[in-house]
Design a protein around this motif. Structure first.
Motif, PDB file in Angstrom:
ATOM      1  N   TYR A 181      42.080  12.632  48.873  1.00 50.82           N
ATOM      2  CA  TYR A 181      40.652  13.175  48.826  1.00 50.82           C
ATOM      3  C   TYR A 181      39.701  12.749  47.489  1.00 50.82           C
ATOM      4  N   VAL A 182      40.310  12.877  46.042  1.00 49.73           N
ATOM      5  CA  VAL A 182      39.998  12.342  45.108  1.00 49.73           C
ATOM      6  C   VAL A 182      39.372  10.753  45.039  1.00 49.73           C
ATOM      7  N   ASN A 183      40.190   9.856  45.764  1.00 48.31           N
ATOM      8  CA  ASN A 183      39.879   8.675  45.967  1.00 48.31           C
ATOM      9  C   ASN A 183      38.813   8.287  46.887  1.00 48.31           C
ATOM     10  N   SER A 184      38.654   9.022  47.887  1.00 47.59           N
ATOM     11  CA  SER A 184      37.433   8.869  48.669  1.00 47.59           C
ATOM     12  C   SER A 184      36.093   9.824  48.404  1.00 47.59           C
ATOM     13  N   GLY A 185      36.223  10.412  47.430  1.00 49.42           N
ATOM     14  CA  GLY A 185      35.127  11.253  46.803  1.00 49.42           C
ATOM     15  C   GLY A 185      34.726  12.494  47.463  1.00 49.42           C
ATOM     16  N   GLU A 186      35.752  13.044  48.365  1.00 54.84           N
ATOM     17  CA  GLU A 186      35.656  14.144  49.092  1.00 54.84           C
ATOM     18  C   GLU A 186      36.399  15.311  47.917  1.00 54.84           C
ATOM     19  N   LEU A 187      35.907  16.638  48.327  1.00 54.11           N
ATOM     20  CA  LEU A 187      36.353  17.879  47.444  1.00 54.11           C
ATOM     21  C   LEU A 187      37.946  18.078  48.090  1.00 54.11           C
ATOM     22  N   VAL A 188      39.024  18.382  47.068  1.00 51.94           N
ATOM     23  CA  VAL A 188      40.105  18.512  47.732  1.00 51.94           C
ATOM     24  C   VAL A 188      40.011  20.051  48.177  1.00 51.94           C
ATOM     25  N   PRO A 189      41.137  20.493  49.084  1.00 54.16           N
ATOM     26  CA  PRO A 189      40.963  21.829  49.563  1.00 54.16           C
ATOM     27  C   PRO A 189      40.826  22.956  48.485  1.00 54.16           C
ATOM     28  N   ASP A 190      40.244  24.125  48.776  1.00 58.48           N
ATOM     29  CA  ASP A 190      39.943  25.118  47.557  1.00 58.48           C
ATOM     30  C   ASP A 190      41.178  25.558  47.280  1.00 58.48           C
TER      31      ASP A 190
END
Ligand code: ADP
Length: 184
Positions: free
Chosen positions: A53-62
């Motif tokens: 997630y971090v490496n693709s710029g997405e939010l990690v799950p809540d």
């Protein structure tokens, strides 16, 4: 007692300002991004779960970030105040935090919106050179910011917790404006 949440687009200078202010106030600077990057470096369970997630710029799950924030705010050094940087990043996380702070008797938080225009933040991020600071990932982080995080400005304004600081000025000027708004 100072409890502050820093909001603003990636590259607005949240991390730098949060760290400076936390140093002055002698309270912990809690950066979810830093904690996740450290966990990724150490390849802990959390790090392994978060890295794609971090490496693709997405939010990690809540659930992942909520658990880590809950654990961190329960540490003894957080009793005297804190600066949260990078959390909450969406309305579901803000609702979680509100409930958590009430439960652990740490309410009374205020929110600093550190604002800066897109072209300024992209330029800053490109010269910073972190692993998730490639042009494509930066663009994605900004999109996610607009869609998920920016609504928190209204969320906190409605709750009368919002303070705004202009992030598009020198580091020193941001620091002094920040000092001013939190003491006024
Ligand atoms: P920046 O301010 O430059 O966007 P951060 O260090 O705050 O960087 O965050 C880096 C990355 O960590 C985010 O892009 C995201 O993948 C993850 N992250 C950090 N905080 C959260 C959060 N509250 N919820 C979900 N993901 C998060």
């Amino acid at each position: 007692m100072t409890r502050l949440i820093f909001l603003g687009p990636p590259g607005a200078g949240k991390g730098t300002q949060a760290q400076t202010l936390a140093g002055h106030l002698n309270i912990p600077h809690i950066s979810t991004g830093e904690i996740l990057r450290q966990a990724m470096k150490e390849q802990t369970h959390l790090g392994i779960k978060a890295q794609n997630y971090v490496n693709s710029g997405e939010l990690v799950p809540d659930q992942l970030v909520q658990d880590l924030v809950q654990e961190r705010l329960k540490q003894p050094d957080a009793e005297n105040g804190w600066i949260l940087d990078g959390f909450p990043r969406k309305v579901t996380q803000a609702a979680f935090l509100e409930e958590l702070l009430e439960r652990i008797h740490q309410s009374g938080e205020r929110v600093v919106n550190l604002d800066a225009p897109d072209d300024v933040v992209v330029e800053r991020l490109l010269t910073r050179g972190r692993k998730d600071d490639t042009e494509e990932v930066i663009r994605r982080r900004l999109e996610v910011y607009r869609a998920e995080t920016e609504p928190l400005i209204d969320y906190y304004r409605d709750r009368q917790k919002l303070l705004t600081v202009n992030g598009n000025q020198s580091q020193e000027d941001v620091t002094s404006e920040l000092q001013q708004v939190i003491t006024s």
